[in-house]
Structures are given as C-alpha cells and as structure tokens.
Design a protein around this motif. Structure first.
Motif, PDB file in Angstrom:
ATOM      1  N   UNK A 120       4.130  11.481   1.429  1.00 52.98           N
ATOM      2  CA  UNK A 120       3.560  10.172   1.097  1.00 52.98           C
ATOM      3  C   UNK A 120       2.443   9.856   2.092  1.00 52.98           C
ATOM      4  N   UNK A 121       1.406   9.203   1.583  1.00 54.86           N
ATOM      5  CA  UNK A 121       0.232   8.973   2.420  1.00 54.86           C
ATOM      6  C   UNK A 121       0.231   7.552   2.984  1.00 54.86           C
ATOM      7  N   UNK A 122       0.017   7.454   4.264  1.00 52.03           N
ATOM      8  CA  UNK A 122      -0.108   6.152   4.930  1.00 52.03           C
ATOM      9  C   UNK A 122      -1.579   5.896   5.263  1.00 52.03           C
ATOM     10  N   UNK A 123      -1.957   4.616   5.242  1.00 46.35           N
ATOM     11  CA  UNK A 123      -3.340   4.279   5.559  1.00 46.35           C
ATOM     12  C   UNK A 123      -3.614   4.381   7.055  1.00 46.35           C
ATOM     13  N   UNK A 124      -2.556   4.283   7.832  1.00 44.02           N
ATOM     14  CA  UNK A 124      -2.718   4.329   9.284  1.00 44.02           C
ATOM     15  C   UNK A 124      -1.431   4.882   9.878  1.00 44.02           C
ATOM     16  N   UNK A 125      -1.562   5.710  10.883  1.00 40.32           N
ATOM     17  CA  UNK A 125      -0.377   6.272  11.541  1.00 40.32           C
ATOM     18  C   UNK A 125      -0.572   6.183  13.049  1.00 40.32           C
ATOM     19  N   UNK A 126       0.441   5.711  13.748  1.00 36.17           N
ATOM     20  CA  UNK A 126       0.413   5.712  15.209  1.00 36.17           C
ATOM     21  C   UNK A 126       1.707   6.366  15.674  1.00 36.17           C
ATOM     22  N   UNK A 127       1.597   7.261  16.647  1.00 36.18           N
ATOM     23  CA  UNK A 127       2.811   7.899  17.168  1.00 36.18           C
ATOM     24  C   UNK A 127       2.983   7.569  18.643  1.00 36.18           C
ATOM     25  N   UNK A 146      -0.879  10.418  -7.687  1.00 36.60           N
ATOM     26  CA  UNK A 146      -0.008  10.945  -6.646  1.00 36.60           C
ATOM     27  C   UNK A 146       1.406  10.400  -6.838  1.00 36.60           C
ATOM     28  N   UNK A 147       2.379  11.287  -6.818  1.00 33.74           N
ATOM     29  CA  UNK A 147       3.725  10.807  -7.106  1.00 33.74           C
ATOM     30  C   UNK A 147       4.513  10.468  -5.844  1.00 33.74           C
ATOM     31  N   UNK A 148       4.069  11.015  -4.695  1.00 35.90           N
ATOM     32  CA  UNK A 148       4.823  10.696  -3.477  1.00 35.90           C
ATOM     33  C   UNK A 148       4.565   9.246  -3.086  1.00 35.90           C
ATOM     34  N   UNK A 149       5.629   8.550  -2.806  1.00 29.64           N
ATOM     35  CA  UNK A 149       5.489   7.131  -2.469  1.00 29.64           C
ATOM     36  C   UNK A 149       6.034   6.850  -1.081  1.00 29.64           C
ATOM     37  N   UNK A 150       5.463   5.855  -0.464  1.00 32.30           N
ATOM     38  CA  UNK A 150       6.060   5.361   0.780  1.00 32.30           C
ATOM     39  C   UNK A 150       7.221   4.446   0.390  1.00 32.30           C
ATOM     40  N   UNK A 151       8.043   4.130   1.373  1.00 34.23           N
ATOM     41  CA  UNK A 151       9.145   3.194   1.123  1.00 34.23           C
ATOM     42  C   UNK A 151       8.589   1.863   0.617  1.00 34.23           C
ATOM     43  N   UNK A 188       7.770  -2.219  -3.524  1.00 35.87           N
ATOM     44  CA  UNK A 188       6.765  -3.021  -4.233  1.00 35.87           C
ATOM     45  C   UNK A 188       6.863  -2.772  -5.743  1.00 35.87           C
ATOM     46  N   UNK A 189       6.770  -1.503  -6.129  1.00 36.76           N
ATOM     47  CA  UNK A 189       6.763  -1.150  -7.552  1.00 36.76           C
ATOM     48  C   UNK A 189       8.011  -1.680  -8.267  1.00 36.76           C
ATOM     49  N   UNK A 190       9.108  -1.690  -7.538  1.00 33.19           N
ATOM     50  CA  UNK A 190      10.371  -2.138  -8.095  1.00 33.19           C
ATOM     51  C   UNK A 190      10.403  -3.635  -8.407  1.00 33.19           C
ATOM     52  N   UNK A 191       9.466  -4.382  -7.835  1.00 29.65           N
ATOM     53  CA  UNK A 191       9.536  -5.837  -7.955  1.00 29.65           C
ATOM     54  C   UNK A 191       8.346  -6.472  -8.650  1.00 29.65           C
ATOM     55  N   UNK A 192       7.446  -5.653  -9.155  1.00 33.01           N
ATOM     56  CA  UNK A 192       6.272  -6.223  -9.819  1.00 33.01           C
ATOM     57  C   UNK A 192       6.669  -6.724 -11.207  1.00 33.01           C
ATOM     58  N   UNK A 193       6.433  -7.997 -11.445  1.00 33.45           N
ATOM     59  CA  UNK A 193       6.689  -8.589 -12.758  1.00 33.45           C
ATOM     60  C   UNK A 193       5.442  -8.457 -13.628  1.00 33.45           C
ATOM     61  N   UNK A 194       4.303  -8.607 -12.977  1.00 30.57           N
ATOM     62  CA  UNK A 194       3.056  -8.667 -13.719  1.00 30.57           C
ATOM     63  C   UNK A 194       1.903  -8.469 -12.745  1.00 30.57           C
TER      64      UNK A 194
END
Ligand code: SF4
Lengths: 210, 468
Positions: free
Chosen positions: B272-279, B1-6, B11-17
């Motif tokens: 983008x898919x969230x594991x939980x949503x509250x409105x 899935x290519x859609x990402x949450x913020x 997170x992806x931007x900061x993973x070293x390893x």
C-alpha cells in the motif's frame, strides 16, 4: 449562518505562529452553555492584565496595552492576519464563536489547524490560506486604516494598492458559506442514501446494529 | 491499485455518498458526548425541532468539569454545575445513555469508550474533543469535531469530509528500559513538528508500536492531534482483539466471531502506498521532556534547554524566545536541573491502569519531595480507580505523599478546581503545554507517568533510566 459575499474591512495583524484555541478563548469560558457573548473574552489572557472569568463585565478590566487587539489603530477590524498553524489545539467551536462575536469575518494565515479551519466555515468565518511570502508582505504593508476587500465569489483579495491576490477555497464549502446554508438540511436531503447504507452495512457488521 | 492502507479501508467502508468535488458523506458509527461541547448542539436541535438519527449510536459522560474531590457534594462552581446538569437533562430528553457523576463507569470520555467496548475496531468514531484520535489505537477511524458537527452527527449520523492523505510513521526496533509510549510520541512530535501531520491520517507502525499494549497505543494515537493529524491509527492484531474480548459493549457470541474475522483485515496491505513516510529508530529514543509552550518544543532528559539563537527561522526563533520567557527558563539550562512545584498524573493520554502502575512502581517506598507542593493522581475512570485500588496502588501513592483523586480531566485543562497558580511549574502526563492550559500563568512540562512520578520524588526532573 450569515452568508459571506464581499467583505471590505480593516485588517488586524497578530504576528504569532501556532496561536492555539486556548489562547483564542481560554477554557474557563467553555463552561457557558450559550453560543453567543464570547467576543469580550477573545484572546483574554493576552488582552487583559487580570484573570477573566465567565460572565465577567469586561468594560473596566485593565488592558495589556501592547496587545494588538487593544491598539486603537486596529479597532473595528474584521480581518485577522496571522501566522502559520493558527487555531491549533482543542476542537472547541467557542474559538470561531469568539472571533465571530468580536466581529471578525475572515482570518488570513499561511496555514490553519484542520478542526479549527473546518469550524470557521460552519460559523460564517472565511479562513484564507496564502503563501508565507504573501502573508509576510501583507504584514509589512499593514498599518492603521489598512483595508482589504475579500470577494468570496471571485476568490480574490484586493489590496489598497489595487493588487489582486487569488485564493483557493473548496467548492462545497464556498457554496455553503456564500449562501449561508445549514449543513443538516443539506445532509438530510440524502436521508435515503443514509438508510440504504445502514441496511447494507447491517449485513456486513450486524454487531453494530443490535 | 488494489492495495489499500488501513485508512483507505476504513474510509471506503464508511462512504455513504461522494460529491463530484470529492467531498464525501461519511457514516458515523459512534458519537461520544461530553458536557462542554454539546449543550449548544442539543439546543440547536431542539430549536429546529429535530431528533437524533439514532440515539443508540451516542454515549455521554461528564468529564471536563467534574470535581476530583468530594463527589458527594454538588459541584460548587455554579456555571460548571449548570453545564453538567444540562448534559444530564439533554441526555434524558433525547434518550441518550449517560454515565453520570456517581456511576463507576464515569471517566474521561476517551478512557471510558474503549474500556466499555463502546469504541471498537473498524468503527468511525467522533466526539466534540480533539483527542478523539485516541480511539484510532484500535484500528478505528476516530477524530475530533466541533459543536456544529456534533449537532450534524446527532441529526444525520453522518459528516461531510474530504479524505486526508496517508502518513506512515514507523518506529523500528525496541525501546530501552524505562522508555514508554509517551516518550515515543513526544519524540515523533519533536521530529515532525506540531503541523507535521496536518492534512494526514497517521498510521503508527513498526515493532516499537506493535510491542505496545492497547493502553500504550492509545497514548500514541491520543497525541496524533498534537502532531497536526486529526486521526492516528494502529493496525488491529491479537493484542487489539484480546483487549476487546468480553467488554460490556463488545459484540457477543456469533457476532463476536464475525467481528473478529472482519477486524483481522484491519491493517494496511503489503505494498500500500503512503503519501509520506517517516521512520524512527526506537533504540535512540530517550525519556522526553517538553521545555516550551508547544509539544514540539521537546528534548531528551539529558539535553539542555535549546538556544533560540541556533534557530534560523525567525518566526520559530521568536516563538522560542516567547516560550522561554513564559516558562521562566534560560537557554542552556540542563533539563534535569529544572525544579518543579507540582505533579499531575492523569488525562486521556496517561491515566489508564498501566500508567498508574508505572508511576506507582517509581514512588513505592519513597516520599514526595518537600519542595513539591502537590502531586496528584487522577485515574482516567471509576473502573481504572477501582482496579488500582484492588492492586493497592492508591496506598502506595498516599504513603508517598501523593493525592489520590476521583476520575476526570482535572488539571489537564484546569476547568475544574485543579489548577496551577501563576508561575508554578508542573511535571504533567497530559498532552498540551500551551500557555495557561493548566491554569493562568502555569508552566507545564509534558512527560511520561514514570518521569512525572520520579520528578515528584526528586523535586526536579531526573533520568528515569537511572531508576529502573
Ligand atoms: S483529559 Fe485533557 S485532553 Fe483529554 S479529554 Fe480531558 S481535557 Fe481533553
């Protein structure tokens, strides 16, 4: 950090939910610049009648008799049994330092606050999450002299009746705690990767590297 | 899935390893340091003969222990003084920039960071303080850590973490007059509970959130930790970018233009898919007041103190009984009849200029109730204080009988001389109403700055909607 293999110890029941880090170690003790010596002030407000101050001699302070830490039945306990959301509130690592200094090696609860949970592993304390039902049944069974055997290697808790309760623990955390390893030394093994990351990121976000 | 949450993007931007078990080494762009959770970290570094990975990534300030009166004198409490001096000494020894007590930029670490542009969109930000979640308001991944991790981040510029789950809280529509960011976040916590966000990073969205200023967004993210989430986020928009333009540590020139382009991407993708949503429906949010000893023990101003008998969960019921006893309240007591002894307007939740303006607009031309022994205003930083004085807010407060203090954490956690006495009841704009938080035996009711100011005038809680 002290390695954690097997702990056989008495259990102290602290029957409260949402025990926060201010309760575990009140803020006045955070003025200390040391890491040790917090044990006598663990749960200070619930434990003593008077107001605790840093570096105070606790041997003659009036005790709150009905607080579990002051119950003679549970003296020498190394396992704390408690309710949900234990360790919520501030990120102070003084909370696990105080628990450790008092002598606790493990805390069992249905849930923990994230930062506290993490801080425990850094200080040789094993936080164990069990279902609310299992925690409840332990609360029913616990009494003077009640002992549990916690085996981190096998991820088991054995009750005096011989019942074996399995628990989960993250593999990396288990490895570090079991071997008492230092996080910094482990992380510095990846120094080349960190430098490579920095070089690559400096191209994408040069303003962070001025 | 290519859609990402913020959160996924940050997170992806900061993973070293990443290890086989999913634990990742995350790069930390900025560490903020204060006097309480750092001395043991510096001491361990020194004992191990280690040096900071990059001194530039760290910025220090003393805030928790500093007095809010008479800064000219040394700190009277010798233990607190030693802690502040230890920070000065450690920063000097390790070459870390510190805003000391006499610096106009000094203030609460979470107010100072954004104000200086030292915490920016897209960064990973840590501090040995749980309210680091505040900085997520700028579309940054910011979370509190313990002292061992302060040391680890100093030594390696990294932390090991597992990714948390994605939680979206949408506050739809617009809030009514007099309803602030504080009411929104208290209503959220009332809804999901103090453990509702445990294991998640919360993204706050919806028009009621995007309508907020940066200050308001910081108030909301500040209390994400009170909902159990280590980090809260708000997507970057024009309000964010405008806020950072021209701040001392913000990127300059060509770098600013590049940064602006990158920051525009800092939002959750459509789909983008969230594991939980509250409105939540913003229009239904009323002014909030906590009645108990946990931020989830909160009701609207026109409600009554709840009855533990109505709670079916026996653990929660016992918690309510304990809380009522500690707070000295009876169930069914109307909230607006609760009398207060003190007012505290400050803390990293509500001590920014907008908060002080809101409080000043309420007290202007009025007088503090005689029954209120102390009403104190503690600006979040020296610069907030300066700005408020430029606008004449200090005079409004002083004329109304409120005290105008020097910046710091103050009675938010009562580590300095500002404390509640046992049994005293306080209308407080801070974030925690735990037992003893504001002083041994003290009783805290969390409210917005306008609500706290109004309570100081009336001597009891009042519905701010009737005043605006
Ligand atoms: S103002 Fe309060 S919550 Fe914020 S950093 Fe200071 S003590 Fe912590």
């Amino acid at each position: 950090m002290e390695a954690f293999k097997t702990v056989t110890a008495k259990v102290m029941p602290l029957d409260r939910a949402n025990v926060d880090t201010d309760a575990i170690i009140p803020k006045q003790f955070l003025k200390s610049i040391r890491r040790a010596g917090f044990g006598p002030y663990l749960f200070d407000e619930w434990r003593y009648e008077d107001i605790g101050e840093p570096e105070m001699d606790c041997s003659n302070r009036p005790l709150k008799k009905d607080f579990v830490l002051n119950n003679p039945d549970y003296q020498g306990a190394k396992i704390l049994l408690t309710r949900e959301n234990f360790g919520c509130g501030s990120s102070r690592e003084h909370a696990p330092w105080a628990l450790d200094d008092y002598g606790f090696r493990a805390v069992i609860a249905p849930s923990f606050a994230d930062i506290f949970f993490n801080n425990c592993f850094k200080n040789g304390i094993l936080p164990i999450v069990l279902s609310a039902e299992v925690v409840d049944s332990l609360f029913k069974d616990v009494a003077a002299g009640y002992q549990l055997v916690i085996n981190l290697g096998a991820q088991t808790i054995v009750t005096p009746q011989g019942e074996v309760i399995q628990f989960d623990v993250d593999a990396a955390r288990k490895y570090r705690l079991y071997n008492g390893l230092d996080d910094i030394a482990l992380t510095l093994l990846q120094a080349d990767k960190i430098k490579a990351y920095e070089a690559e990121r400096a191209k994408r976000a040069p303003w962070l590297f001025v | 899935m290519s859609e990402k949450t913020l959160y996924d993007k940050l997170w992806d931007d900061h993973v070293v390893h990443t290890e086989d078990d999913g634990a990742s080494l995350i790069y930390i762009d900025r560490q903020l340091i204060h006097e309480v959770t750092s001395p043991q970290a510096f001491e361990s570094l020194r004992l191990a003969g280690r040096k900071p990975w990059n001194t530039q990534r760290n910025l220090a300030v003393a805030d928790h222990n500093v007095p809010t009166t008479n800064r000219k004198q040394k700190i009277p409490d010798p233990i607190a003084r030693l802690q502040v001096e230890t920070l000065d000494k450690n920063c000097a020894e390790f070459g870390i920039t510190e805003f000391d007590m006499d610096d106009v930029r000094q203030g609460i670490v979470h107010v100072m960071g954004p104000e200086q542009g030292a915490t920016l969109p897209g960064m990973t930000i840590v501090c040995g303080d749980s309210h680091t979640s505040t900085h997520g308001a700028s579309g940054a991944l910011a979370f509190g850590i313990g002292t061992s991790e302060v040391e680890l981040a100093l030594a390696t510029q990294c932390l090991t973490q597992k990714k948390s789950k994605n939680f979206l809280i949408k506050v739809n529509g617009s809030v009514g007059a007099g309803i602030t960011a504080k009411d929104i976040v208290l209503a959220i916590i009332g809804e999901i509970g103090t453990a509702g966000g445990t294991g998640y990073t919360i993204e706050f969205a919806g028009t009621a959130i995007t309508d907020l200023s940066m200050e308001g967004r910081m108030t909301v993210c500040n209390m994400a930790i009170e909902a159990g989430a280590r980090a809260g986020l708000v997507a970057v928009d024009e309000i964010t970018i405008d806020y950072y333009r021209g701040r001392p540590y913000s990127p300059k020139g060509e770098h600013w233009l590049m940064a602006e382009r990158e920051w525009q991407k800092l939002h959750s993708d459509d789909g983008a898919v969230f594991d939980k949503v509250v409105e939540l429906n913003a229009a239904e949010i009323k002014p909030q007041v906590t009645w108990g000893t946990s931020p989830e023990m909160v009701v609207a101003i026109d409600a009554k103190v709840p009855n533990p008998a109505d709670e079916l969960d026996s653990v929660k019921q016992q918690g309510m009984i304990n809380a009522l006893k500690y707070m000295g309240l009876e169930f069914n007591q109307p909230i607006n009849e609760i009398k207060i002894d003190k007012v505290f307007i400050g803390s990293c939740t509500n001590s920014r200029i907008e908060d002080l303006r809101a409080a000043a607009s309420i007290v202007k031309g009025k007088k503090k109730a005689d029954s209120v022994s102390l009403a104190m205003i503690v600006p979040g930083s020296g610069l907030v204080k300066q700005q408020a004085e430029k606008e004449g807010l200090d005079k409004i407060f002083i004329d109304a009988g409120f005290e105008w203090r020097e910046p710091g954490c103050s009675m938010c956690l009562a580590m300095n001389a500002d404390k509640l006495l046992a049994g005293e009841r306080c209308a407080s704009t801070s974030n925690r109403n735990f037992e003893g938080r504001q002083g041994y035996g003290g009783r805290t009711h969390l409210v917005s700055p306008a609500m706290a100011a109004a309570a100081g005038i009336a001597g009891h809680f009042v519905d701010i909607r009737e005043w605006v």
